[in-house]
Write an enzyme that holds these catalytic residues in place. Structure first.
Site, mmCIF file in Angstrom:
data_model
loop_
_atom_site.group_PDB
_atom_site.id
_atom_site.type_symbol
_atom_site.label_atom_id
_atom_site.label_comp_id
_atom_site.label_asym_id
_atom_site.label_seq_id
_atom_site.Cartn_x
_atom_site.Cartn_y
_atom_site.Cartn_z
ATOM 1 C CG ASP A 187 -2.020 1.129 1.040
ATOM 2 O OD1 ASP A 187 -1.598 2.116 0.279
ATOM 3 O OD2 ASP A 187 -2.948 1.157 1.843
ATOM 4 C CG HIS A 192 -0.501 5.397 4.664
ATOM 5 N ND1 HIS A 192 -1.382 5.461 5.412
ATOM 6 C CD2 HIS A 192 -1.047 4.912 3.550
ATOM 7 C CE1 HIS A 192 -2.678 5.135 5.235
ATOM 8 N NE2 HIS A 192 -2.438 4.817 3.901
ATOM 9 C CB ILE A 207 -2.586 8.719 9.006
ATOM 10 C CG1 ILE A 207 -3.155 8.554 7.742
ATOM 11 C CG2 ILE A 207 -3.280 10.299 9.253
ATOM 12 C CD1 ILE A 207 -4.673 8.365 7.468
ATOM 13 N N GLY A 210 -4.731 1.733 8.259
ATOM 14 C CA GLY A 210 -5.860 0.963 9.018
ATOM 15 C C GLY A 210 -5.608 -0.572 9.024
#
Length: 270
Positions: A187, A192, A207, A210
């Protein structure tokens, strides 16, 4: 959004090749430790096991929506919504996987659109079906297109028991966790890791994924309830919100301990 056009699209199969090194980088990305989890991070261990949630990597590669017919996609407004994972066979230490992806629905949530994608993954060499995933992707600001708000295709979470937790585990993620996880999971969304991109997306700083939190949580459940034997993992579903990182989640094991085993370093300090 053209829901029927998106549902009718049948993309080519997506192929994903990996080896034990890739699986180990993923395990390190979800916080596996050399002392306690060596069978996830040492390829020569007699019980070397590819951690089951590594299957999110080929799933993510297959479920790409950037050029999907019927979908107006904007990477700067994308958030992970929910994730369902069901594993039928342990993942091989090295493999060529084949994944088939379909958009089964697009829901109108008012504040955004929710894309429901089903991904079925096979071992391309043996033909065995390894996993089925349902990935829900939320695109902020793309709602109010007149679509349905719910779908019969949606995998539901189990009801949370109305009692105190049977066990509570705590673990602090590294400041570099997202940078490491993106390498293991595939990902590569700059949200991120890139501060400027994160600000463009409305965040103060990059961030954590998830799905990285999902990996941490799954690892804790397996450690506490399955003697740290990831081959007992069968299925899980998580629902994410803006405040609690993961909520309304459940994990199904083929065999569970009668009582949890919680290492002192993970025990809640509350």
């Amino acid at each position: 959004m053209d829901v029927e056009k998106a549902k009718a699209h049948v993309p080519d199969s997506e192929y994903f090749e990996y080896n034990s090194r890739d699986a180990i980088i993923y395990a390190l990305g979800i916080g596996a430790h050399a002392k306690d989890d060596i069978h996830y991070i040492y390829e020569s261990h007699e019980n070397f096991t590819v951690f089951p949630t590594f299957v999110v990597a080929p799933g993510l590669a297959a479920a790409g929506l950037m050029s999907w017919p019927g979908i107006e996609f904007d990477l700067t407004r994308i958030l992970h919504g929910e994730q369902y994972i069901e594993v039928y066979e342990p993942l091989p230490a090295d493999a060529k996987l084949r994944s088939e992806s379909r958009v089964v629905d697009i829901l109108d949530k008012g504040s955004g659109a929710l894309f429901l994608s089903n991904v079925t993954t096979y071992d391309d060499r043996s033909g065995k079906k390894l996993s089925m995933q349902q990935i829900s992707t939320f695109q902020v600001g793309s709602g109010k297109f007149g679509g349905a708000k719910t779908s019969p295709h949606e995998k539901k979470v189990e009801d949370t028991p109305k009692r105190d937790p049977d066990a509570v585990m705590e673990e602090k993620t590294s400041v570099d966790q997202a940078a490491l996880y993106r390498m293991g999971s595939g990902d590569l969304n700059p949200l991120h890791v890139d501060p400027n991109f994160a600000k463009m997306s409305g965040f103060k700083e990059p961030i954590l994924h998830g799905l990285c939190s999902l990996g941490f949580a799954t690892r804790h459940v397996i450690k506490a309830w399955a003697d740290n034997d990831a081959t007992r993992f069968k299925a899980m579903k998580v629902k994410e919100t803006g405040k609690v990182v993961i909520s309304n989640a459940w994990v199904q094991l083929s065999q569970a301990s009668s009582k949890p085993t919680v290492d002192e370093k993970y025990a809640s300090k509350m």
